[in-house]
Design a protein around this motif. Structure first.
Motif, PDB file in Angstrom:
ATOM      1  N   GLY A 172       0.799  -1.216   0.000  1.00  0.00           N
ATOM      2  CA  GLY A 172       0.000   0.000   0.000  1.00  0.00           C
ATOM      3  C   GLY A 172       0.831   1.266   0.000  1.00  0.00           C
ATOM      4  O   GLY A 172       0.332   2.343  -0.326  1.00  0.00           O
ATOM      5  N   ARG A 213      -2.850   3.213  -1.583  1.00  0.00           N
ATOM      6  CA  ARG A 213      -4.199   2.699  -1.316  1.00  0.00           C
ATOM      7  C   ARG A 213      -5.205   3.819  -1.072  1.00  0.00           C
ATOM      8  O   ARG A 213      -6.386   3.648  -1.321  1.00  0.00           O
ATOM      9  CB  ARG A 213      -4.181   1.685  -0.179  1.00  0.00           C
ATOM     10  CG  ARG A 213      -3.829   2.235   1.152  1.00  0.00           C
ATOM     11  CD  ARG A 213      -3.908   1.146   2.227  1.00  0.00           C
ATOM     12  NE  ARG A 213      -3.000   1.479   3.301  1.00  0.00           N
ATOM     13  CZ  ARG A 213      -1.922   0.790   3.610  1.00  0.00           C
ATOM     14  NH1 ARG A 213      -1.608  -0.293   2.956  1.00  0.00           N
ATOM     15  NH2 ARG A 213      -1.143   1.171   4.606  1.00  0.00           N
ATOM     16  N   PRO A 249      -6.933   4.301  -5.187  1.00  0.00           N
ATOM     17  CA  PRO A 249      -7.533   3.034  -4.756  1.00  0.00           C
ATOM     18  C   PRO A 249      -7.669   2.006  -5.878  1.00  0.00           C
ATOM     19  O   PRO A 249      -7.570   0.799  -5.628  1.00  0.00           O
ATOM     20  CB  PRO A 249      -8.902   3.432  -4.196  1.00  0.00           C
ATOM     21  CG  PRO A 249      -9.148   4.815  -4.678  1.00  0.00           C
ATOM     22  CD  PRO A 249      -7.824   5.440  -4.973  1.00  0.00           C
ATOM     23  N   HIS A 278      -4.285   0.451  -6.208  1.00  0.00           N
ATOM     24  CA  HIS A 278      -4.097  -0.409  -5.027  1.00  0.00           C
ATOM     25  C   HIS A 278      -4.780  -1.762  -5.237  1.00  0.00           C
ATOM     26  O   HIS A 278      -4.168  -2.808  -5.019  1.00  0.00           O
ATOM     27  CB  HIS A 278      -4.664   0.292  -3.783  1.00  0.00           C
ATOM     28  CG  HIS A 278      -4.712  -0.573  -2.576  1.00  0.00           C
ATOM     29  ND1 HIS A 278      -3.582  -0.939  -1.874  1.00  0.00           N
ATOM     30  CD2 HIS A 278      -5.753  -1.173  -1.955  1.00  0.00           C
ATOM     31  CE1 HIS A 278      -3.934  -1.719  -0.857  1.00  0.00           C
ATOM     32  NE2 HIS A 278      -5.245  -1.868  -0.896  1.00  0.00           N
TER      33      HIS A 278
END
Length: 142
Positions: free
Chosen positions: A85, A123, A127, A130
């Protein structure tokens, strides 16, 4: 685990006086492999840079096994070795035309704001990246 493949034709300018690829050129090929992997995942590193985020190399380890020569077609295999992440470790194998291992390597990267070099959490900021990295990364032994 997704393994991305990128073919590279060895150019004369990439060789040294011994007729083999100069060791520093493999680092350029690792970048080609990373860029291809990101593209295969449906993203663009250039677009991320346009948003003011860069991903510098913070560590790199390269092991040279067999030489490549002018005119050879090398295959750069790239995958996500580890991802948490924040930090990404890419794995690489560069193969000779006869599928022998020429180079193995790993490189570690973080994403930072270009203007401040402050790290970002992938993250949170990206997103979708991620999620794709989580799905594509090498399965880790727990």
């Amino acid at each position: 685990m997704l393994v991305s493949k990128k073919e590279v034709e060895v150019r004369y300018a990439e060789t040294d006086q011994m007729g083999v690829v100069y060791h520093g050129n493999y680092l350029v090929w690792l970048e080609l492999g990373r860029t291809q992997l990101i593209k295969d995942l449906g993203f663009s590193y250039a677009a991320m840079e346009e948003e003011g985020i860069i991903s510098p190399v913070i560590d790199i380890q390269v092991s040279y096994k067999k030489p490549l020569r002018y005119g050879d077609i090398a295959v750069v295999n790239t995958w996500i070795e580890h991802y948490d992440g924040l930090r990404v470790i890419y794995g690489y194998e560069i193969l000779t035309p006869t599928n022998e291992l020429a180079v193995s390597a790993i490189s570690t990267h973080v994403c930072v704001k270009k203007n401040s070099f402050r790290p970002i959490q992938i993250r949170k900021v990206y997103p979708d990246w991620h999620e794709a990295y989580e799905k594509a990364k090498k399965s880790e032994v727990k």
